[in-house]
Motif scaffolding. Structure first.
Motif, PDB file in Angstrom:
ATOM      1  N   MET A   1       0.986  -1.166  -0.048  1.00 58.62           N
ATOM      2  CA  MET A   1      -0.091  -0.146   0.411  1.00 58.62           C
ATOM      3  C   MET A   1       1.101   0.940   0.360  1.00 58.62           C
ATOM      4  O   MET A   1       2.275   1.642   0.549  1.00 58.62           O
ATOM      5  N   VAL A   2       0.226   1.847  -0.706  1.00 62.25           N
ATOM      6  CA  VAL A   2       1.398   3.581  -0.864  1.00 62.25           C
ATOM      7  C   VAL A   2       0.151   4.862  -0.489  1.00 62.25           C
ATOM      8  O   VAL A   2      -0.869   4.970  -0.825  1.00 62.25           O
ATOM      9  N   PRO A   3       0.676   4.689   0.973  1.00 59.77           N
ATOM     10  CA  PRO A   3      -0.389   5.996   1.422  1.00 59.77           C
ATOM     11  C   PRO A   3      -0.146   7.868   1.049  1.00 59.77           C
ATOM     12  O   PRO A   3       1.410   7.582   0.001  1.00 59.77           O
ATOM     13  N   THR A   4      -1.289   8.247   0.432  1.00 59.17           N
ATOM     14  CA  THR A   4      -0.484   9.477  -0.181  1.00 59.17           C
ATOM     15  C   THR A   4      -0.221  10.219   0.354  1.00 59.17           C
ATOM     16  O   THR A   4       0.414  10.374   1.025  1.00 59.17           O
ATOM     17  N   ARG A   5      -0.858  11.758   0.122  1.00 52.43           N
ATOM     18  CA  ARG A   5      -0.924  12.482   0.879  1.00 52.43           C
ATOM     19  C   ARG A   5       0.755  12.974   1.492  1.00 52.43           C
ATOM     20  O   ARG A   5       1.501  12.739   2.278  1.00 52.43           O
ATOM     21  N   VAL A   6       1.516  13.146   0.127  1.00 57.20           N
ATOM     22  CA  VAL A   6       2.596  13.226   0.460  1.00 57.20           C
ATOM     23  C   VAL A   6       3.532  12.287   0.095  1.00 57.20           C
ATOM     24  O   VAL A   6       4.162  12.147  -1.330  1.00 57.20           O
ATOM     25  N   ARG A   7       3.657  11.038   0.842  1.00 59.22           N
ATOM     26  CA  ARG A   7       3.881   9.917   0.328  1.00 59.22           C
ATOM     27  C   ARG A   7       3.066   8.767   0.826  1.00 59.22           C
ATOM     28  O   ARG A   7       2.306   9.201   1.587  1.00 59.22           O
ATOM     29  N   PRO A   8       3.461   7.874  -0.451  1.00 58.48           N
ATOM     30  CA  PRO A   8       2.154   6.503   0.186  1.00 58.48           C
ATOM     31  C   PRO A   8       2.643   5.352   1.409  1.00 58.48           C
ATOM     32  O   PRO A   8       3.285   5.272   1.345  1.00 58.48           O
ATOM     33  N   THR A  75       0.606  -9.599  -9.581  1.00 59.61           N
ATOM     34  CA  THR A  75       0.153  -8.787  -8.475  1.00 59.61           C
ATOM     35  C   THR A  75      -0.639  -7.466  -8.938  1.00 59.61           C
ATOM     36  O   THR A  75      -0.747  -6.799  -9.314  1.00 59.61           O
ATOM     37  N   VAL A  76      -1.317  -7.682  -7.223  1.00 61.46           N
ATOM     38  CA  VAL A  76      -1.923  -5.813  -7.505  1.00 61.46           C
ATOM     39  C   VAL A  76      -1.615  -5.234  -6.503  1.00 61.46           C
ATOM     40  O   VAL A  76      -1.409  -5.763  -5.189  1.00 61.46           O
ATOM     41  N   ALA A  77      -1.122  -4.404  -7.142  1.00 58.32           N
ATOM     42  CA  ALA A  77      -0.517  -2.935  -6.121  1.00 58.32           C
ATOM     43  C   ALA A  77      -1.422  -2.130  -6.471  1.00 58.32           C
ATOM     44  O   ALA A  77      -2.153  -1.580  -7.227  1.00 58.32           O
ATOM     45  N   LEU A  78      -1.398  -1.603  -4.470  1.00 58.64           N
ATOM     46  CA  LEU A  78      -2.784  -0.322  -4.586  1.00 58.64           C
ATOM     47  C   LEU A  78      -1.608   0.794  -3.183  1.00 58.64           C
ATOM     48  O   LEU A  78      -0.823   0.755  -2.841  1.00 58.64           O
ATOM     49  N   ILE A  79      -2.036   1.856  -3.890  1.00 61.59           N
ATOM     50  CA  ILE A  79      -1.647   3.098  -3.794  1.00 61.59           C
ATOM     51  C   ILE A  79      -2.848   3.387  -2.279  1.00 61.59           C
ATOM     52  O   ILE A  79      -4.279   3.221  -2.545  1.00 61.59           O
ATOM     53  N   CYS A  80      -2.860   3.382  -0.954  1.00 64.93           N
ATOM     54  CA  CYS A  80      -3.887   3.530   0.372  1.00 64.93           C
ATOM     55  C   CYS A  80      -3.615   5.314   1.077  1.00 64.93           C
ATOM     56  O   CYS A  80      -2.320   5.575   0.951  1.00 64.93           O
ATOM     57  N   ARG A  81      -4.721   6.073   1.136  1.00 65.95           N
ATOM     58  CA  ARG A  81      -4.285   6.817   1.618  1.00 65.95           C
ATOM     59  C   ARG A  81      -4.510   6.658   3.207  1.00 65.95           C
ATOM     60  O   ARG A  81      -5.032   6.263   4.384  1.00 65.95           O
ATOM     61  N   CYS A  82      -2.789   6.393   3.708  1.00 66.08           N
ATOM     62  CA  CYS A  82      -2.858   6.216   5.349  1.00 66.08           C
ATOM     63  C   CYS A  82      -2.690   7.575   6.071  1.00 66.08           C
ATOM     64  O   CYS A  82      -2.286   7.692   7.590  1.00 66.08           O
ATOM     65  N   ASP A  83      -2.142   8.564   5.132  1.00 64.63           N
ATOM     66  CA  ASP A  83      -1.314   9.542   6.584  1.00 64.63           C
ATOM     67  C   ASP A  83      -0.607   9.269   7.229  1.00 64.63           C
ATOM     68  O   ASP A  83      -0.361   9.514   8.406  1.00 64.63           O
ATOM     69  N   GLY A  84       0.222   8.092   7.588  1.00 67.74           N
ATOM     70  CA  GLY A  84       1.946   7.978   7.785  1.00 67.74           C
ATOM     71  C   GLY A  84       1.301   7.024   8.680  1.00 67.74           C
ATOM     72  O   GLY A  84       2.428   6.296  10.098  1.00 67.74           O
ATOM     73  N   ARG A  85       0.111   6.616   8.542  1.00 68.64           N
ATOM     74  CA  ARG A  85      -0.382   5.612   9.732  1.00 68.64           C
ATOM     75  C   ARG A  85      -0.019   4.163   9.531  1.00 68.64           C
ATOM     76  O   ARG A  85      -0.419   3.033   9.220  1.00 68.64           O
TER      77      ARG A  85
END
Length: 285
Positions: A1-8, A75-85
Motif C-alpha cells: 500500500m502506498v499512502p498518498t498525502r505527500v508520501r504513499p 500482482t495487484v499494487a495499491l496506493i492507500c491514503r493513510c497519512d503516515g499510519r
C-alpha cells in the motif's frame, strides 16, 4: 500500500484474489485505496523491489522462492491514503508468519499459506512506500477518488483472476498429492492393503493431517521404495528441509506417476522453509 498525502503506503497482493476483500477491509479502517495497478512481476521488478535485501542478507534459495511465488499470477499494487499510519497498517496486515498472526488480521483471515505465500505486503514507512510504489509504476500523482478506485480494483481483480481461482490450503495440497500417489499405486496393492488404507483414511482429506504421512507409509510398507517412502513420510515443514529437497521429492513423485502442478510445487516447496498454517491445528485450538 502506498499512502498518498505527500508520501504513499504501498500494498501488494499475490495472487490477486484477496485484493478486493482486503481493499475493502483497509478502506473500512480509514485507509482507502486511491490508486491501483495489476501486473505480472518479472525478474527485473523483483530485483528492484528487494534490492536492499538481495544486496545484504538473501541466500540464493530465497531469491528463487520469491521468483516462484510472484510467478503464480499477477500482482495487484495499491496506493492507500493513510497519512503516515504505517504502524496501524502493519498491525492490520498481521504477523509475517500466519501461524502467529491474530484472528482478524488480513493474512490470517485471507488464508496465507506461510510467510512466503503471505497474501500481501505493505511498506514499513513513508520512504519505503515511495520507493516500492515507484517499482510498480505508481506515484501519489496517480491518486484518484476512492469510490472510483474501488470500482477499478474490482475490475482489475475480475480481469486478472482465473475462472477457477486456486483456493487450496497447505493441508489440502498435501492431501491431494498423497491421494494421487495412492491412486497411482492402487492396482499393485494387495486387497488387504487397500482395505487397510480405506479403513485408516475414511476421507482423503485426512491424508493431509499431521502424522498422516507416517501412517500411510506404515500401511504401504515394502510396497514403497526407500526413496518414495521418504516422500510419503515427509510433512513438507521446515524440520524436513535438510532431509528431503523439493526437487528430489518432485522427481520421485513423477517417477511414480504423480505430476505436481505449479501451485502444489510452490506451496510444498515454500513450506519446507517457512512453517505452514495448518487448518486442522488451528481448528483444534
Amino acid at each position: 500500500m502506498v499512502p498518498t498525502r505527500v508520501r504513499p503506503a504501498e500494498l501488494r497482493h499475490r495472487p490477486p484474489g484477496p485484493a478486493r476483500r482486503s481493499g475493502t477491509a483497509v478502506a473500512g479502517r480509514g485507509l482507502p485505496p486511491v490508486a491501483a495497478r495489476a501486473l505480472q512481476a518479472d525478474p527485473e521488478l523483483i530485483d528492484d523491489l528487494y534490492s536492499d535485501l538481495i544486496a545484504g542478507q538473501w541466500q540464493t534459495w530465497r531469491y528463487r522462492l520469491v521468483d516462484a511465488v510472484l510467478g503464480l499470477g499477477p500482482t495487484v499494487a495499491l496506493i492507500c491514503r493513510c497519512d503516515g499510519r504505517h504502524a496501524e497498517l502493519a498491525k492490520l496486515k498481521g504477523y509475517q508468519h500466519p501461524t502467529d498472526a491474530e484472528l482478524g488480521t488480513l493474512r490470517r483471515d485471507f488464508d496465507a499459506i506461510n510467510s512466503a505465500m503471505s497474501v500481501m505486503h505493505s511498506s514499513d514507512g513513508p520512504e519505503d512506500s515511495e520507493r516500492e510504489a515507484a517499482v510498480f509504476g505508481l506515484t501519489p500523482e496517480h491518486a484518484g477518488d476512492p469510490e472510483q478506485v474501488a470500482a477499478e480494483i474490482d475490475q482489475l481483480c475480475r480481469l486478472s483472476t482465473p475462472g477457477n481461482p486456486e483456493t487450496r490450503d497447505f493441508e489440502q495440497v498435501l492431501a491431494s498429492v498423497r491421494t494421487r500417489l495412492v491412486g497411482a499405486l492402487w492396482e499393485e496393492l494387495p486387497a488387504a492393503v487397500r482395505q487397510q488404507i480405506t479403513a485408516e483414511f475414511t476421507d482423503t482429506s485426512q491424508l493431509g493431517l499431521p502424522g498422516a504421512g507416517d501412517r500411510l507409509a506404515t500401511v504401504l510398507g515394502d510396497r514403497l521404495s526407500a526413496d518414495l517412502a521418504d516422500v510419503v513420510r515427509c510433512d513438507f515443514t521446515p524440520k524436513w528441509r535438510d532431509e528431503l529437497r523439493m526437487a528430489w521429492a518432485e522427481e520421485r513423485l513423477r517417477r511414480a506417476g504423480v505430476i505436481l502442478d505449479e501451485w502444489e510445487r510452490v506451496v510444498l516447496g515454500s513450506s519446507l522453509h517457512f512453517p505452514p498454517l495448518r487448518a486442522s491445528v488451528e481448528a483444534a485450538r
